[in-house]
Design a protein around this motif. Structure first.
Motif, PDB file in Angstrom:
ATOM      1  N   PRO A   1      32.716 -12.387  36.240  1.00 45.88           N
ATOM      2  CA  PRO A   1      31.545 -12.279  35.362  1.00 45.88           C
ATOM      3  C   PRO A   1      31.360 -10.863  34.844  1.00 45.88           C
ATOM      4  O   PRO A   1      31.480  -9.891  35.586  1.00 45.88           O
ATOM      5  CB  PRO A   1      30.388 -12.705  36.262  1.00 45.88           C
ATOM      6  CG  PRO A   1      30.882 -12.533  37.659  1.00 45.88           C
ATOM      7  CD  PRO A   1      32.339 -12.792  37.610  1.00 45.88           C
ATOM      8  N   ARG A   2      31.053 -10.774  33.558  1.00 51.80           N
ATOM      9  CA  ARG A   2      30.812  -9.485  32.927  1.00 51.80           C
ATOM     10  C   ARG A   2      29.312  -9.213  33.003  1.00 51.80           C
ATOM     11  O   ARG A   2      28.514  -9.831  32.287  1.00 51.80           O
ATOM     12  CB  ARG A   2      31.315  -9.481  31.483  1.00 51.80           C
ATOM     13  CG  ARG A   2      32.840  -9.550  31.414  1.00 51.80           C
ATOM     14  CD  ARG A   2      33.349  -9.623  29.976  1.00 51.80           C
ATOM     15  NE  ARG A   2      32.984  -8.469  29.171  1.00 51.80           N
ATOM     16  CZ  ARG A   2      33.598  -7.292  29.207  1.00 51.80           C
ATOM     17  NH1 ARG A   2      34.607  -7.093  30.061  1.00 51.80           N
ATOM     18  NH2 ARG A   2      33.218  -6.315  28.409  1.00 51.80           N
ATOM     19  N   LEU A   3      28.958  -8.277  33.886  1.00 54.15           N
ATOM     20  CA  LEU A   3      27.565  -7.980  34.195  1.00 54.15           C
ATOM     21  C   LEU A   3      27.136  -6.703  33.489  1.00 54.15           C
ATOM     22  O   LEU A   3      27.678  -5.626  33.750  1.00 54.15           O
ATOM     23  CB  LEU A   3      27.373  -7.828  35.700  1.00 54.15           C
ATOM     24  CG  LEU A   3      25.999  -7.359  36.177  1.00 54.15           C
ATOM     25  CD1 LEU A   3      24.938  -8.415  35.867  1.00 54.15           C
ATOM     26  CD2 LEU A   3      26.015  -7.034  37.658  1.00 54.15           C
ATOM     27  N   LEU A   4      26.155  -6.812  32.606  1.00 50.42           N
ATOM     28  CA  LEU A   4      25.614  -5.647  31.924  1.00 50.42           C
ATOM     29  C   LEU A   4      24.459  -5.075  32.730  1.00 50.42           C
ATOM     30  O   LEU A   4      23.488  -5.788  33.032  1.00 50.42           O
ATOM     31  CB  LEU A   4      25.122  -6.023  30.520  1.00 50.42           C
ATOM     32  CG  LEU A   4      24.427  -4.917  29.726  1.00 50.42           C
ATOM     33  CD1 LEU A   4      25.372  -3.740  29.476  1.00 50.42           C
ATOM     34  CD2 LEU A   4      23.878  -5.460  28.401  1.00 50.42           C
ATOM     35  N   ILE A   5      24.567  -3.804  33.098  1.00 51.18           N
ATOM     36  CA  ILE A   5      23.507  -3.092  33.811  1.00 51.18           C
ATOM     37  C   ILE A   5      22.900  -2.085  32.847  1.00 51.18           C
ATOM     38  O   ILE A   5      23.589  -1.171  32.377  1.00 51.18           O
ATOM     39  CB  ILE A   5      24.064  -2.388  35.067  1.00 51.18           C
ATOM     40  CG1 ILE A   5      24.606  -3.418  36.055  1.00 51.18           C
ATOM     41  CG2 ILE A   5      22.981  -1.528  35.728  1.00 51.18           C
ATOM     42  CD1 ILE A   5      25.324  -2.808  37.242  1.00 51.18           C
ATOM     43  N   LEU A   6      21.622  -2.272  32.525  1.00 47.43           N
ATOM     44  CA  LEU A   6      20.944  -1.317  31.653  1.00 47.43           C
ATOM     45  C   LEU A   6      20.483  -0.136  32.496  1.00 47.43           C
ATOM     46  O   LEU A   6      19.625  -0.273  33.359  1.00 47.43           O
ATOM     47  CB  LEU A   6      19.756  -1.976  30.960  1.00 47.43           C
ATOM     48  CG  LEU A   6      20.071  -3.060  29.918  1.00 47.43           C
ATOM     49  CD1 LEU A   6      18.797  -3.452  29.181  1.00 47.43           C
ATOM     50  CD2 LEU A   6      21.135  -2.597  28.950  1.00 47.43           C
TER      51      LEU A   6
ATOM     52  N   LEU B   1      13.350  -0.447  30.340  1.00 47.39           N
ATOM     53  CA  LEU B   1      14.589  -1.161  30.638  1.00 47.39           C
ATOM     54  C   LEU B   1      14.321  -2.650  30.828  1.00 47.39           C
ATOM     55  O   LEU B   1      15.055  -3.507  30.338  1.00 47.39           O
ATOM     56  CB  LEU B   1      15.255  -0.574  31.879  1.00 47.39           C
ATOM     57  CG  LEU B   1      15.821   0.841  31.749  1.00 47.39           C
ATOM     58  CD1 LEU B   1      16.278   1.359  33.100  1.00 47.39           C
ATOM     59  CD2 LEU B   1      16.981   0.868  30.760  1.00 47.39           C
ATOM     60  N   PHE B   2      13.249  -2.956  31.577  1.00 46.16           N
ATOM     61  CA  PHE B   2      12.889  -4.352  31.812  1.00 46.16           C
ATOM     62  C   PHE B   2      12.589  -5.063  30.499  1.00 46.16           C
ATOM     63  O   PHE B   2      13.081  -6.174  30.244  1.00 46.16           O
ATOM     64  CB  PHE B   2      11.674  -4.408  32.747  1.00 46.16           C
ATOM     65  CG  PHE B   2      10.905  -5.699  32.702  1.00 46.16           C
ATOM     66  CD1 PHE B   2      11.478  -6.883  33.132  1.00 46.16           C
ATOM     67  CD2 PHE B   2       9.608  -5.722  32.215  1.00 46.16           C
ATOM     68  CE1 PHE B   2      10.769  -8.076  33.077  1.00 46.16           C
ATOM     69  CE2 PHE B   2       8.892  -6.903  32.155  1.00 46.16           C
ATOM     70  CZ  PHE B   2       9.475  -8.090  32.590  1.00 46.16           C
ATOM     71  N   GLU B   3      11.798  -4.428  29.639  1.00 46.07           N
ATOM     72  CA  GLU B   3      11.445  -5.053  28.365  1.00 46.07           C
ATOM     73  C   GLU B   3      12.666  -5.267  27.489  1.00 46.07           C
ATOM     74  O   GLU B   3      12.877  -6.361  26.942  1.00 46.07           O
ATOM     75  CB  GLU B   3      10.422  -4.182  27.631  1.00 46.07           C
ATOM     76  CG  GLU B   3      10.010  -4.738  26.278  1.00 46.07           C
ATOM     77  CD  GLU B   3       8.975  -3.869  25.585  1.00 46.07           C
ATOM     78  OE1 GLU B   3       8.537  -4.266  24.483  1.00 46.07           O
ATOM     79  OE2 GLU B   3       8.603  -2.814  26.119  1.00 46.07           O
ATOM     80  N   SER B   4      13.502  -4.236  27.360  1.00 49.03           N
ATOM     81  CA  SER B   4      14.684  -4.343  26.507  1.00 49.03           C
ATOM     82  C   SER B   4      15.660  -5.382  27.038  1.00 49.03           C
ATOM     83  O   SER B   4      16.249  -6.148  26.270  1.00 49.03           O
ATOM     84  CB  SER B   4      15.376  -2.982  26.404  1.00 49.03           C
ATOM     85  OG  SER B   4      14.523  -2.028  25.816  1.00 49.03           O
ATOM     86  N   GLY B   5      15.822  -5.427  28.354  1.00 49.35           N
ATOM     87  CA  GLY B   5      16.722  -6.402  28.951  1.00 49.35           C
ATOM     88  C   GLY B   5      16.234  -7.824  28.780  1.00 49.35           C
ATOM     89  O   GLY B   5      17.020  -8.743  28.501  1.00 49.35           O
ATOM     90  N   CYS B   6      14.938  -8.018  28.943  1.00 49.66           N
ATOM     91  CA  CYS B   6      14.366  -9.351  28.793  1.00 49.66           C
ATOM     92  C   CYS B   6      14.525  -9.841  27.355  1.00 49.66           C
ATOM     93  O   CYS B   6      14.906 -10.999  27.109  1.00 49.66           O
ATOM     94  CB  CYS B   6      12.896  -9.330  29.203  1.00 49.66           C
ATOM     95  SG  CYS B   6      12.134 -10.967  29.298  1.00 49.66           S
ATOM     96  N   LEU B   7      14.251  -8.978  26.383  1.00 45.98           N
ATOM     97  CA  LEU B   7      14.402  -9.358  24.978  1.00 45.98           C
ATOM     98  C   LEU B   7      15.858  -9.675  24.656  1.00 45.98           C
ATOM     99  O   LEU B   7      16.155 -10.664  23.964  1.00 45.98           O
ATOM    100  CB  LEU B   7      13.888  -8.238  24.077  1.00 45.98           C
ATOM    101  CG  LEU B   7      12.377  -7.992  24.084  1.00 45.98           C
ATOM    102  CD1 LEU B   7      12.036  -6.744  23.273  1.00 45.98           C
ATOM    103  CD2 LEU B   7      11.621  -9.204  23.541  1.00 45.98           C
TER     104      LEU B   7
END
Length: 419
Positions: A8-13, A82-88
């Motif tokens: 799995p390709r996991l993006l970590i912000l 980070l949470f907001e950008s990741g959720c969007l």
């Protein structure tokens, strides 16, 4: 663990130092760890399989990144932005998200959040949302002093404590010049302040920890700065039942099923818990303290969640009232200036036996105060078998850490333990 093209390709912000362990553990669990944010020199990039420099607030750019890099999973925590950008980004690209867009609105918009507290019967400080070009009439009914802050701000920037409506309006003009349209003016709460980390697993809100959020007063008009955060709180048993009920109410109202949930609240002996804010992420620059104090690693929970594993299994046996040790983070803020002897400063941490420490500035860097600067001059994590010994080590560090400019002026804001 062996990785291949099917991993799995996991993006970590996030690429700063607090993400290094998360990246390492993601790779250990077989993920292709991909790091992205706007910091080209973020230290976590060195441990990632791939890294990209992108403005995470650019919604279109985040969508392009997720699609072009064939992202399967996404982790975004440790800060509101980070949470907001990741959720969007997750919702825009069909990736698993920890909360709905409706819940995101209530976790990011302070006005909507206060309305949610009212609907749930959760006590909180009285406040008003006003235009930054408002007048004293708009603030009628509030008891001063009040905290004045941007409605949709983050990171504790652009905040002041106003002693009266005239001071509040003057600071609102300043906020207007900084580009803010609306301000939240909230009655100042002088009670004990707490950070509570929760984890919602299968709809149930579990308390991971309650910590004392200690501050040092800077003077009239200034917001006290966080000088120490202690795990566990010395008041955990007094507040945990009421705080737990509020956490579950918030989780139920927002429809959170499997998600981080962190809450800041106030409490005074003989009074109710007053909730300040709720967030759909884990507190950054202190989550490490939870692992030091209890053995529970937030990184493992975040990866369990991303990989679709039952996070509730990892929480079995975890008792927020029975940590085997005490830990604290000590934080040093600056007046601004140019340090000349920062290389000698870490000796204070070594002498106190710090578990770990970091200085955010180099020998010739110019220190900056407030938004746009680094989070602190330095921080250190201390650990001790008891609260008394932790206090003793803290006093030693507070007294010995010093950064001076060429004229021998102290650049570090003073820290002190509360009475």
């Amino acid at each position: 663990m062996h990785k291949n093209e099917d991993s799995p390709r996991l993006l970590i912000l996030g690429s700063m130092d607090e993400f290094c362990l998360l990246v390492k553990r993601a790779r250990e669990r077989g993920c292709q760890a991909i790091v992205a944010d706007g910091y080209a020199d973020g230290p976590a990039r060195a441990f990632a399989d791939e890294s990209y420099v992108v403005d995470i607030r650019d919604r279109d750019a985040m969508v392009r990144l997720c699609r072009e890099q064939r992202i399967d999973l996404l982790v975004a925590s440790f800060s509101d932005i980070l949470f907001e950008s990741g959720c969007l980004a997750a919702h825009d690209t069909g990736l698993p998200a920890t909360c709905s867009l409706n819940a995101l609105d209530r976790l990011r918009d302070k006005d909507l959040m206060k309305r949610m507290f009212d609907e749930l019967g959760i006590p909180h400080s009285s406040s008003k949302t006003v235009s930054t070009n408002g007048t004293a009439i708009d603030l009628e009914g509030l008891r001063f002093p009040c905290v004045v802050k941007p409605l949709n701000g983050y990171g504790s920037y652009d905040i002041c404590v106003a002693e009266n409506s005239e001071d509040a309006c003057a600071f609102m003009r300043h906020m207007e010049n900084q580009g803010y349209d609306q301000a939240l003016v909230e009655e100042y709460d002088a009670g004990h302040e707490f950070n509570m980390m929760c984890w919602v697993a299968n709809g149930q809100a579990h308390i991971l920890s309650i910590a004392d959020r200690e501050k040092t007063w800077r003077g009239s008009g200034e917001v006290p700065h966080v000088s120490r955060i202690v795990y566990p709180s010395c008041f955990s048993s007094e507040v945990i039942d009421e705080a737990s009920r509020h956490a579950q109410s918030i989780a139920d109202h927002l429809g959170l099923v499997n998600s981080p949930l962190c809450i800041q609240f106030f409490w005074s002996p003989g009074e109710s818990v007053r909730v300040c804010e709720a967030a759909g992420r884990i507190f950054g620059y202190e989550h490490e303290l939870l692992e030091y104090a209890s053995g529970l690693a937030v990184e493992d929970l975040l990866l369990d969640l991303a990989l679709g594993e039952d996070t509730g299994l990892r929480l079995k046996g975890h008792d927020p009232l029975a940590f085997p040790t005490c830990c604290c983070g000590v934080y040093f803020h600056t007046r601004g200036g140019a340090p000349v002897n920062l290389k000698d400063a870490p000796q204070a941490f070594d002498a106190a036996g710090a578990r770990e420490w970091i200085c955010y500035y180099g020998e010739h860097d110019v220190m900056s105060e407030g938004k746009g600067g680094k989070p602190y001059v330095a921080r250190a994590y201390l650990q001790a078998p008891s609260r008394d010994l932790l206090d003793e080590a803290t006093r030693e560090v507070f007294a010995s850490f010093s950064v001076r400019d060429a004229e021998e002026r102290e650049l570090i804001l003073p820290n002190e333990l509360p009475s």
